[in-house]
Design a protein around this motif. Structure first.
Motif, mmCIF file in Angstrom:
data_model
loop_
_atom_site.group_PDB
_atom_site.id
_atom_site.type_symbol
_atom_site.label_atom_id
_atom_site.label_comp_id
_atom_site.label_asym_id
_atom_site.label_seq_id
_atom_site.Cartn_x
_atom_site.Cartn_y
_atom_site.Cartn_z
ATOM 1 N N PHE A 86 -14.613 -23.121 -15.558
ATOM 2 C CA PHE A 86 -14.017 -23.885 -16.651
ATOM 3 C C PHE A 86 -12.529 -23.565 -16.782
ATOM 4 C CE2 PHE A 86 -18.340 -24.631 -18.334
ATOM 5 C CZ PHE A 86 -18.219 -25.964 -18.682
ATOM 6 N N LYS A 87 -12.190 -22.300 -16.614
ATOM 7 C CA LYS A 87 -10.784 -21.895 -16.690
ATOM 8 C C LYS A 87 -9.971 -22.529 -15.553
ATOM 9 C CE LYS A 87 -8.324 -17.734 -17.886
ATOM 10 N NZ LYS A 87 -8.500 -16.350 -18.242
ATOM 11 N N ILE A 89 -10.715 -25.351 -13.929
ATOM 12 C CA ILE A 89 -10.609 -26.789 -14.183
ATOM 13 C C ILE A 89 -9.534 -27.056 -15.229
ATOM 14 C CG2 ILE A 89 -11.825 -28.782 -15.148
ATOM 15 C CD1 ILE A 89 -14.412 -27.579 -13.893
ATOM 16 N N ALA A 90 -9.502 -26.258 -16.271
ATOM 17 C CA ALA A 90 -8.487 -26.435 -17.307
ATOM 18 C C ALA A 90 -7.086 -26.223 -16.746
ATOM 19 C CB ALA A 90 -8.743 -25.465 -18.460
ATOM 20 N N THR A 93 -6.071 -29.193 -14.348
ATOM 21 C CA THR A 93 -5.860 -30.467 -15.043
ATOM 22 C C THR A 93 -4.853 -30.347 -16.178
ATOM 23 O OG1 THR A 93 -7.761 -30.060 -16.503
ATOM 24 C CG2 THR A 93 -8.167 -31.323 -14.483
ATOM 25 N N ARG A 95 -4.953 -28.706 -19.039
ATOM 26 C CA ARG A 95 -5.560 -28.866 -20.361
ATOM 27 C C ARG A 95 -6.071 -27.520 -20.833
ATOM 28 N NH1 ARG A 95 -9.808 -33.588 -20.244
ATOM 29 N NH2 ARG A 95 -10.676 -32.297 -18.623
ATOM 30 N N GLU A 97 -9.141 -24.959 -22.187
ATOM 31 C CA GLU A 97 -10.570 -24.782 -21.906
ATOM 32 C C GLU A 97 -11.420 -25.489 -22.950
ATOM 33 O OE1 GLU A 97 -12.127 -20.877 -20.599
ATOM 34 O OE2 GLU A 97 -10.013 -20.281 -20.703
ATOM 35 N N ASP A 99 -10.887 -28.211 -24.502
ATOM 36 C CA ASP A 99 -10.984 -29.635 -24.196
ATOM 37 C C ASP A 99 -12.021 -29.903 -23.105
ATOM 38 O OD1 ASP A 99 -8.984 -30.015 -26.062
ATOM 39 O OD2 ASP A 99 -7.384 -30.019 -24.551
ATOM 40 N N ILE A 100 -12.102 -29.013 -22.137
ATOM 41 C CA ILE A 100 -13.083 -29.157 -21.061
ATOM 42 C C ILE A 100 -14.489 -28.976 -21.611
ATOM 43 C CG2 ILE A 100 -13.782 -28.324 -18.785
ATOM 44 C CD1 ILE A 100 -10.948 -29.561 -18.897
ATOM 45 N N TYR A 101 -14.682 -27.993 -22.490
ATOM 46 C CA TYR A 101 -15.999 -27.776 -23.096
ATOM 47 C C TYR A 101 -16.429 -29.001 -23.904
ATOM 48 C CZ TYR A 101 -15.078 -22.811 -22.189
ATOM 49 O OH TYR A 101 -14.790 -21.610 -21.602
ATOM 50 N N GLU A 103 -15.427 -32.109 -23.565
ATOM 51 C CA GLU A 103 -15.701 -33.224 -22.660
ATOM 52 C C GLU A 103 -17.087 -33.077 -22.023
ATOM 53 O OE1 GLU A 103 -14.049 -35.094 -18.477
ATOM 54 O OE2 GLU A 103 -12.683 -33.905 -19.719
ATOM 55 N N ALA A 104 -17.428 -31.862 -21.601
ATOM 56 C CA ALA A 104 -18.742 -31.624 -21.002
ATOM 57 C C ALA A 104 -19.854 -31.855 -22.021
ATOM 58 C CB ALA A 104 -18.811 -30.204 -20.447
#
Length: 118
Positions: A86-87, A89-90, A93, A95, A97, A99-101, A103-104
């Motif tokens: 996750f880190k 990906i953030a 992109t 963004r 973390e 925001d990624i959580y 979105e998932a």
């Protein structure tokens, strides 16, 4: 400390040439020192803190549109590899973390048939 240990301490200091350079022993505070106690009066509490919805005196309603003001807090425990992913990906992109959580979680809820919750 006893006077015996004080005498030993002074003897060591004198032998080392530090006579008079020792720090004084700390003074033990007395049980009651009313001169440093301040009474807090109820009228000293900030008026906006009393108007919080939860009734808790420290709870303050926030009117700004931040995530902290509008979302509820939840704890998430992840395996180290998932956290690292996750880190990554953030970072890639550009963004956060969080925001990624979100979105998932949004994708998962929509997959289960709960669109529009997030």
């Amino acid at each position: 400390m006893s006077s015996k240990s004080d005498a030993a301490r002074n003897a060591v200091a004198a032998a080392a040439g530090l006579d008079g350079l020792l720090r004084p022993k700390p003074v033990q505070p007395s049980a009651a020192q009313p001169d440093n106690v301040v009474d807090i009066k109820p009228e000293a509490i900030a008026p906006h803190a009393e108007s919080a919805a939860s009734g808790h005196p420290k709870a303050v309603e926030r009117e700004d549109g931040t995530v902290r003001a509008s979302y509820k807090r939840a704890m998430l425990y992840l395996p180290p590899k998932a956290k690292r992913k996750f880190k990554e990906i953030a970072f890639t992109t550009d963004r956060k973390e969080h925001d990624i959580y979100i979105e998932a979680l949004r994708d998962y809820l929509e997959k289960l048939g709960h669109p529009g919750l997030l």
